[in-house]
Design a protein around this motif. Structure first.
Motif, PDB file in Angstrom:
ATOM      1  N   LEU A 186       0.750  -1.285   0.103  1.00 56.22           N
ATOM      2  CA  LEU A 186       0.082  -0.138   0.007  1.00 56.22           C
ATOM      3  C   LEU A 186       0.807   1.156   0.152  1.00 56.22           C
ATOM      4  CD1 LEU A 186      -2.793   1.289   0.319  1.00 56.22           C
ATOM      5  CD2 LEU A 186      -2.492   1.286   2.627  1.00 56.22           C
ATOM      6  N   LEU A 187       1.871   1.242   0.895  1.00 57.99           N
ATOM      7  CA  LEU A 187       2.966   2.422   0.980  1.00 57.99           C
ATOM      8  C   LEU A 187       3.445   2.538  -0.483  1.00 57.99           C
ATOM      9  CD1 LEU A 187       4.427   4.332   2.762  1.00 57.99           C
ATOM     10  CD2 LEU A 187       6.028   2.753   3.065  1.00 57.99           C
ATOM     11  N   VAL A 188       3.905   1.436  -0.953  1.00 58.94           N
ATOM     12  CA  VAL A 188       4.530   1.619  -2.537  1.00 58.94           C
ATOM     13  C   VAL A 188       3.654   2.101  -3.364  1.00 58.94           C
ATOM     14  CG1 VAL A 188       5.379   0.280  -4.648  1.00 58.94           C
ATOM     15  CG2 VAL A 188       6.259  -0.535  -2.241  1.00 58.94           C
ATOM     16  N   ARG A 189       2.344   1.884  -3.463  1.00 56.38           N
ATOM     17  CA  ARG A 189       1.366   2.426  -4.241  1.00 56.38           C
ATOM     18  C   ARG A 189       0.964   3.599  -4.284  1.00 56.38           C
ATOM     19  NH1 ARG A 189      -1.790  -2.833  -4.082  1.00 56.38           N
ATOM     20  NH2 ARG A 189      -2.176  -2.048  -2.142  1.00 56.38           N
ATOM     21  N   GLN A 190       1.224   4.402  -2.888  1.00 55.03           N
ATOM     22  CA  GLN A 190       0.984   5.685  -2.673  1.00 55.03           C
ATOM     23  C   GLN A 190       2.108   6.404  -2.961  1.00 55.03           C
ATOM     24  OE1 GLN A 190       0.196   6.085   1.502  1.00 55.03           O
ATOM     25  NE2 GLN A 190      -1.703   5.042   1.628  1.00 55.03           N
ATOM     26  N   LEU A 191       3.459   6.115  -2.951  1.00 57.00           N
ATOM     27  CA  LEU A 191       4.480   6.593  -3.191  1.00 57.00           C
ATOM     28  C   LEU A 191       5.110   6.551  -4.440  1.00 57.00           C
ATOM     29  CD1 LEU A 191       6.275   6.431   0.323  1.00 57.00           C
ATOM     30  CD2 LEU A 191       5.117   8.400  -0.699  1.00 57.00           C
ATOM     31  N   ALA A 192       4.898   5.573  -5.241  1.00 63.71           N
ATOM     32  CA  ALA A 192       5.498   5.106  -6.535  1.00 63.71           C
ATOM     33  C   ALA A 192       5.423   6.590  -7.553  1.00 63.71           C
ATOM     34  CB  ALA A 192       5.126   3.912  -6.977  1.00 63.71           C
ATOM     35  N   PRO A 193       3.984   6.961  -7.599  1.00 62.03           N
ATOM     36  CA  PRO A 193       3.850   7.966  -8.554  1.00 62.03           C
ATOM     37  C   PRO A 193       4.933   9.087  -8.323  1.00 62.03           C
ATOM     38  CG  PRO A 193       1.662   7.186  -8.046  1.00 62.03           C
ATOM     39  CD  PRO A 193       2.636   6.794  -7.096  1.00 62.03           C
ATOM     40  N   SER A 194       4.903   9.591  -7.141  1.00 65.09           N
ATOM     41  CA  SER A 194       5.645  10.709  -6.745  1.00 65.09           C
ATOM     42  C   SER A 194       7.231  10.411  -6.786  1.00 65.09           C
ATOM     43  CB  SER A 194       5.631  11.057  -5.276  1.00 65.09           C
ATOM     44  OG  SER A 194       4.316  11.579  -5.209  1.00 65.09           O
ATOM     45  N   LEU A 195       7.504   9.288  -6.529  1.00 62.98           N
ATOM     46  CA  LEU A 195       9.090   8.593  -6.833  1.00 62.98           C
ATOM     47  C   LEU A 195       9.303   8.779  -8.272  1.00 62.98           C
ATOM     48  CD1 LEU A 195      11.513   7.770  -5.515  1.00 62.98           C
ATOM     49  CD2 LEU A 195      10.816   5.474  -5.715  1.00 62.98           C
ATOM     50  N   ARG A 196       8.576   8.109  -9.308  1.00 71.56           N
ATOM     51  CA  ARG A 196       8.735   8.019 -10.597  1.00 71.56           C
ATOM     52  C   ARG A 196       8.992   9.435 -11.018  1.00 71.56           C
ATOM     53  NH1 ARG A 196       4.897   3.437 -10.364  1.00 71.56           N
ATOM     54  NH2 ARG A 196       6.346   1.673 -10.101  1.00 71.56           N
ATOM     55  N   SER A 197       8.041  10.256 -10.891  1.00 68.25           N
ATOM     56  CA  SER A 197       8.072  11.609 -11.167  1.00 68.25           C
ATOM     57  C   SER A 197       9.390  12.161 -11.002  1.00 68.25           C
ATOM     58  CB  SER A 197       6.967  12.422 -10.659  1.00 68.25           C
ATOM     59  OG  SER A 197       6.753  13.917 -11.147  1.00 68.25           O
ATOM     60  N   TYR A 198       9.785  12.290  -9.797  1.00 72.38           N
ATOM     61  CA  TYR A 198      11.196  12.826  -9.305  1.00 72.38           C
ATOM     62  C   TYR A 198      12.308  12.235 -10.154  1.00 72.38           C
ATOM     63  CZ  TYR A 198      15.104  13.177  -6.173  1.00 72.38           C
ATOM     64  OH  TYR A 198      16.332  13.555  -5.741  1.00 72.38           O
ATOM     65  N   LEU A 199      12.407  10.877 -10.123  1.00 69.30           N
ATOM     66  CA  LEU A 199      13.500  10.298 -11.103  1.00 69.30           C
ATOM     67  C   LEU A 199      13.311  10.444 -12.509  1.00 69.30           C
ATOM     68  CD1 LEU A 199      13.485   6.552  -9.399  1.00 69.30           C
ATOM     69  CD2 LEU A 199      14.896   8.573  -8.849  1.00 69.30           C
ATOM     70  N   ALA A 200      12.109  10.542 -13.047  1.00 68.15           N
ATOM     71  CA  ALA A 200      12.021  10.993 -14.493  1.00 68.15           C
ATOM     72  C   ALA A 200      12.307  12.391 -14.520  1.00 68.15           C
ATOM     73  CB  ALA A 200      10.511  10.698 -14.908  1.00 68.15           C
ATOM     74  N   GLY A 201      12.434  13.246 -13.712  1.00 68.13           N
ATOM     75  CA  GLY A 201      12.740  14.603 -13.812  1.00 68.13           C
ATOM     76  C   GLY A 201      14.512  14.768 -13.987  1.00 68.13           C
ATOM     77  N   ARG A 202      15.242  13.581 -13.645  1.00 66.78           N
ATOM     78  CA  ARG A 202      16.429  13.688 -13.525  1.00 66.78           C
ATOM     79  C   ARG A 202      17.223  12.441 -14.689  1.00 66.78           C
ATOM     80  NH1 ARG A 202      13.876  15.682  -9.715  1.00 66.78           N
ATOM     81  NH2 ARG A 202      14.655  17.168  -8.531  1.00 66.78           N
ATOM     82  N   LEU A 203      16.182  11.739 -14.937  1.00 64.97           N
ATOM     83  CA  LEU A 203      16.952  10.660 -15.811  1.00 64.97           C
ATOM     84  C   LEU A 203      15.916  10.549 -17.174  1.00 64.97           C
ATOM     85  CD1 LEU A 203      17.186   7.749 -12.992  1.00 64.97           C
ATOM     86  CD2 LEU A 203      19.114   9.104 -14.373  1.00 64.97           C
ATOM     87  N   SER A 204      16.559  10.286 -18.093  1.00 62.30           N
ATOM     88  CA  SER A 204      15.588  10.416 -19.529  1.00 62.30           C
ATOM     89  C   SER A 204      15.398   8.643 -19.805  1.00 62.30           C
ATOM     90  CB  SER A 204      16.251  10.879 -20.540  1.00 62.30           C
ATOM     91  OG  SER A 204      17.600  10.068 -20.950  1.00 62.30           O
ATOM     92  N   ASP A 205      15.797   7.794 -19.198  1.00 53.92           N
ATOM     93  CA  ASP A 205      15.482   6.195 -19.571  1.00 53.92           C
ATOM     94  C   ASP A 205      14.487   5.842 -18.681  1.00 53.92           C
ATOM     95  OD1 ASP A 205      15.496   3.673 -19.961  1.00 53.92           O
ATOM     96  OD2 ASP A 205      17.682   3.412 -20.153  1.00 53.92           O
TER      97      ASP A 205
END
Length: 180
Positions: free
Chosen positions: A18-37
């Motif tokens: 449940l925690l992963v489902r809650q935080l995954a979108p924010s984490l992916r957004s954070y990483l996607a802003g810094r990585l292109s792959d």
């Protein structure tokens, strides 16, 4: 959130999902802003969630969990970038990419090898900080926003530096070709 964390600490893996489902979108957004792959974003997200799960006992509930979580994410991201893009690997990738671009343009040019040598010479003349910026931007596809954040600068300052670096390479190449 603290109740959820306590349940996870007691071994409730469903609560961690449940925690992963809650935080995954924010984490992916954070990483996607810094990585292109995209695949790298997914892989690093998984590594971060594993690290958080393994360290959750160390979390102090008197602090904000999201802040703790994203501190781990930032540290994992920086560690990944340091390991993956060492100065030696970046210098090689940068030079190889420049050579490939020139090869595409002047494949039939009999002076191709000479021009490639001049490009390598111009790259070698760049200061270390300029090499780091241009490699991070063009070969690791780090965004200008991320570069500015990492280097404690502004987006405008980074954009200006990138412009000056490209101009220096172009001017150096022109000068070397004129002086033959």
């Amino acid at each position: 959130m603290n109740e959820l964390i306590n349940e996870i600490r007691q071994g409730d893996t469903d609560k961690y999902r449940l925690l992963v489902r809650q935080l995954a979108p924010s984490l992916r957004s954070y990483l996607a802003g810094r990585l292109s792959d995209f695949h790298l974003v997914e892989d690093l997200s998984q590594e971060i969630f594993i690290a958080v799960f393994q360290s959750i006992e160390k979390f102090d509930p008197k602090y904000d969990f999201r802040t703790w979580f994203f501190t781990i994410a930032r540290n994992k991201l920086n560690s990944h970038l340091r390991k993956t893009y060492s100065k030696k690997n970046l210098k090689f990738a940068f030079e190889e990419e420049i050579q490939n671009l020139v090869a595409e343009v002047c494949d039939e040019d009999p002076d191709r090898e000479r021009k490639l040598e001049h490009i390598q010479s111009c790259i070698a003349k760049l200061p270390e900080d300029a090499l780091e910026i241009i490699k991070s931007r063009y070969y690791t596809n780090e965004t200008v926003i991320s570069l500015a954040e990492r280097l404690n600068s502004t987006e405008n300052a980074i954009s200006s530096k990138l412009f000056r670096i490209r101009k220096n390479i172009k001017d150096c190449l022109s000068a070397e070709l004129r002086h033959e």
